[in-house]
Scaffold this active site. Sequence first.
Site, PDB file in Angstrom:
ATOM      1  N   HIS A  41       0.837  -1.209   0.000  1.00 17.17           N
ATOM      2  CA  HIS A  41       0.000   0.000   0.000  1.00 17.17           C
ATOM      3  C   HIS A  41       0.871   1.257   0.000  1.00 17.17           C
ATOM      4  CE1 HIS A  41      -4.070  -1.702   0.299  1.00 17.17           C
ATOM      5  NE2 HIS A  41      -3.495  -2.682   0.978  1.00 17.17           N
ATOM      6  N   THR A  42       2.051   1.147  -0.578  1.00 15.89           N
ATOM      7  CA  THR A  42       2.926   2.319  -0.698  1.00 15.89           C
ATOM      8  C   THR A  42       2.913   2.872  -2.120  1.00 15.89           C
ATOM      9  OG1 THR A  42       4.754   0.828  -1.148  1.00 15.89           O
ATOM     10  CG2 THR A  42       4.522   1.583   1.126  1.00 15.89           C
ATOM     11  N   GLY A 128      -7.033 -14.112  -8.532  1.00 16.62           N
ATOM     12  CA  GLY A 128      -7.601 -13.522  -7.321  1.00 16.62           C
ATOM     13  C   GLY A 128      -6.920 -13.973  -6.043  1.00 16.62           C
ATOM     14  N   ALA A 129      -5.657 -14.412  -6.129  1.00 15.05           N
ATOM     15  CA  ALA A 129      -4.942 -14.886  -4.941  1.00 15.05           C
ATOM     16  C   ALA A 129      -3.960 -13.842  -4.423  1.00 15.05           C
ATOM     17  CB  ALA A 129      -4.202 -16.186  -5.265  1.00 15.05           C
ATOM     18  N   GLY A 130      -4.053 -12.614  -4.941  1.00 18.18           N
ATOM     19  CA  GLY A 130      -3.117 -11.577  -4.525  1.00 18.18           C
ATOM     20  C   GLY A 130      -1.759 -11.728  -5.189  1.00 18.18           C
ATOM     21  N   LEU A 131      -1.670 -12.573  -6.220  1.00 22.37           N
ATOM     22  CA  LEU A 131      -0.398 -12.796  -6.908  1.00 22.37           C
ATOM     23  C   LEU A 131      -0.378 -12.094  -8.263  1.00 22.37           C
ATOM     24  CD1 LEU A 131       0.093 -16.553  -5.937  1.00 22.37           C
ATOM     25  CD2 LEU A 131       0.951 -14.505  -4.782  1.00 22.37           C
ATOM     26  N   SER A 133      -2.637 -11.916 -10.998  1.00 20.50           N
ATOM     27  CA  SER A 133      -3.017 -12.480 -12.296  1.00 20.50           C
ATOM     28  C   SER A 133      -3.534 -11.392 -13.222  1.00 20.50           C
ATOM     29  CB  SER A 133      -4.079 -13.565 -12.110  1.00 20.50           C
ATOM     30  OG  SER A 133      -5.313 -13.014 -11.688  1.00 20.50           O
ATOM     31  N   GLU A 171      -6.280  -1.171 -16.126  1.00 20.76           N
ATOM     32  CA  GLU A 171      -6.868  -1.738 -14.904  1.00 20.76           C
ATOM     33  C   GLU A 171      -7.694  -0.677 -14.153  1.00 20.76           C
ATOM     34  OE1 GLU A 171      -4.751  -4.724 -13.016  1.00 20.76           O
ATOM     35  OE2 GLU A 171      -5.906  -4.625 -11.168  1.00 20.76           O
ATOM     36  N   ASP A 183       2.188  -3.798  -9.668  1.00 17.46           N
ATOM     37  CA  ASP A 183       2.016  -5.107 -10.298  1.00 17.46           C
ATOM     38  C   ASP A 183       2.498  -5.107 -11.749  1.00 17.46           C
ATOM     39  OD1 ASP A 183       0.764  -5.454  -7.907  1.00 17.46           O
ATOM     40  OD2 ASP A 183      -1.254  -5.722  -8.730  1.00 17.46           O
TER      41      ASP A 183
HETATM   42  P1  ADP Z   1      -5.129 -10.874  -8.720  1.00 17.66           P
HETATM   43  O1  ADP Z   1      -4.548  -9.874  -9.658  1.00 17.66           O
HETATM   44  O2  ADP Z   1      -4.569 -10.771  -7.347  1.00 17.66           O
HETATM   45  O3  ADP Z   1      -5.058 -12.284  -9.213  1.00 17.66           O
HETATM   46  P2  ADP Z   1      -7.523  -9.399  -9.333  1.00 17.66           P
HETATM   47  O4  ADP Z   1      -8.868  -9.356  -8.714  1.00 17.66           O
HETATM   48  O5  ADP Z   1      -6.749  -8.139  -9.444  1.00 17.66           O
HETATM   49  O6  ADP Z   1      -6.677 -10.526  -8.570  1.00 17.66           O
HETATM   50  O7  ADP Z   1      -7.639  -9.970 -10.814  1.00 17.66           O
HETATM   51  C1  ADP Z   1      -8.317 -11.190 -11.065  1.00 17.66           C
HETATM   52  C2  ADP Z   1      -9.196 -11.012 -12.280  1.00 17.66           C
HETATM   53  O8  ADP Z   1      -8.384 -10.849 -13.449  1.00 17.66           O
HETATM   54  C3  ADP Z   1     -10.047 -12.231 -12.565  1.00 17.66           C
HETATM   55  O9  ADP Z   1     -11.258 -12.197 -11.841  1.00 17.66           O
HETATM   56  C4  ADP Z   1     -10.277 -12.091 -14.067  1.00 17.66           C
HETATM   57  O10 ADP Z   1     -11.281 -11.135 -14.345  1.00 17.66           O
HETATM   58  C5  ADP Z   1      -8.962 -11.502 -14.564  1.00 17.66           C
HETATM   59  N1  ADP Z   1      -8.038 -12.569 -14.981  1.00 17.66           N
HETATM   60  C6  ADP Z   1      -6.814 -12.805 -14.481  1.00 17.66           C
HETATM   61  N2  ADP Z   1      -6.212 -13.843 -15.104  1.00 17.66           N
HETATM   62  C7  ADP Z   1      -7.077 -14.274 -16.041  1.00 17.66           C
HETATM   63  C8  ADP Z   1      -7.054 -15.341 -17.011  1.00 17.66           C
HETATM   64  N3  ADP Z   1      -6.024 -16.167 -17.124  1.00 17.66           N
HETATM   65  N4  ADP Z   1      -8.136 -15.461 -17.818  1.00 17.66           N
HETATM   66  C9  ADP Z   1      -9.190 -14.635 -17.687  1.00 17.66           C
HETATM   67  N5  ADP Z   1      -9.271 -13.646 -16.796  1.00 17.66           N
HETATM   68  C10 ADP Z   1      -8.239 -13.462 -15.969  1.00 17.66           C
HETATM   69 MG    MG Z   2      -4.721  -7.791  -9.531  1.00 20.14          MG
END
Ligand code: ADP
Ligand code: MG
Length: 394
Positions: A41-42, A128-131, A133, A171, A183
Site C-alpha cells: 500500500h505504498t 484472485g490470490a493476490g499474486l 493475475s 486496470e 504489479d
Molecule cells: P489478482 O490480480 O490478485 O489475481 P484481481 O482481482 O486483481 O486478482 O484480478 C483477477 C481477475 O483478473 C479475474 O477475476 C479475471 O477477471 C482476470 N483474470 C486474471 N487472469 C485471467 C485469465 N487467465 N483469464 C481470464 N481472466 C483473468
Molecule cells: Mg490484480
Amino acid sequence: MTGRAPDEVVESVSRAFERTFGNAPTGVWSAPGRVNLIGEHTDYNGGLCLPIALPQRTYAAVSRRDDGVLRMASAQQDGVVEVSLDDISPEQPGGWGAYVAGVLWALRRDGLAVDGLDVLVDSTVPLGAGLSSSAALECAVAAASSDLFDLDLLATADGRARLAARCVEAENVIAGAPTGGMDQSAALLCDDAAALLLDCRSGGSRQVPFDLDAAGYVLLVTDTRAEHALVDGQYAARREACEAAARDLGVGTLREIDPAGLETALERLGSDEVRRRVRHVVTEIERVTLAVAALESGDLVEVGRLFDASHASLRDDYEVSCEELDLATATARSGGALGARMTGGGFGGSCIAIVRASDADAVAAAIAAAFEAEGLTAPVSFTVTASGPAARDR
Ligand code: ADP
Ligand code: MG
C-alpha cells in the site's frame, strides 16, 4: 508447486487458439505474476516497493486483425468475448475481457497505432490470490501488442515502463480497479534472481539481488484461498484516506513525510484511524529501504524481522489483514520462519515467509493443519524463485 511446465502451456494455449479461432496464432507471449517482498500500500502514496516476478505466468497466444475487432477467450473462463476497439469503455466488454480490452484502449489513447487482436489466454498464476493475475494478463497482452504492431517497447526499460503505465490505465479505467503501479512494473521489469526496487514517485527502478537458495532458504508462498476483492471499495477507501491525509498535511503524497518527523505530522491529523493509516505508509516505506540494505548485506534475519513488522503494521494500523493471513503468518513464524507477512492488497490473498529450505514442507503442512483445525478452506503453499519479465515465448 509451480503447476504445468512453461513449454506445456505454450503448446496447449497455441492449440486452444487454433481450435477457437481456426488458425495458428502468430506467437505466444507471457508475463509473470508477482509477490511483493515488502512495501505494501505504498505504490499509490509515491512510495517504495520491492516485488519479485513469479515462475507462474499468464500466456497469451495472439494474432493481429485489421478490422478493429478484439476477440478473446481464456482457459480460465467460458466463451469468447468480442468488442470493437471503438466501443471499449468501463461498461464494455466488462468482466475479465476488460483487462485485455483496456490495454488496447490505453495504447490507442497514448497515440500508438494498434488494431484488433485474436487472443487466447491460459495461466499458471492463481486468479484472485493476490499474486497479480490481472497484471500478468494485461502485460502479456501488452507485450504481444508491442511486437505485433511494431511498437518496439519491449527492448528498453523506458519502453517497458511505458507499457506498464498503459496497463495501469487499463486496470484503473476500464477494469475499474484503482490499484497502484507495482504489479504491472513487476510483470514488465523484474529480472531473474532479483527483486525490483520500485520508486513510485520518480517511476525509477533498480534490481536488487534476491537469491535465498544460496543461503539455504526459500520463499514460501501460501495462497490462503480467502477471497480478496480489490474492486469492492475497501482498497479505494484506504487510498482515499491517504490522499485526504496528504492534503491535510500539505504534501503531494505521504512519501514526503520524513520518518523522523512522523510523530509531529501525526499530531496534526484529526482522527486516530487516519493517524494509523499514515503511520503504516510512512513506516512501511522506511522498511523497504531497510530491507534493501539488509538484502544487500546478506542479513536475512533482519529481512525476516522487517517482514514481521510489516505484517503487524498492515494488520493493526492499516487494517487490511484477515483471519487467514494472520493464522498463516503466525504458523509460519512458530514453524521457524525468519519472518512472514501478507503480500498484496490484503483482505485475503497470499502470505510469504522466509524459511529454511529443509523446513519448507513442514511449515506448509503446519499451515494446512492450522487451517483445518479452524475449519477454513485448505490453503495452497508453494516455494518460488525470482523469475523473469514479460517476453515472447514462441
Ligand atoms: P489478482 O490480480 O490478485 O489475481 P484481481 O482481482 O486483481 O486478482 O484480478 C483477477 C481477475 O483478473 C479475474 O477475476 C479475471 O477477471 C482476470 N483474470 C486474471 N487472469 C485471467 C485469465 N487467465 N483469464 C481470464 N481472466 C483473468
Ligand atoms: Mg490484480
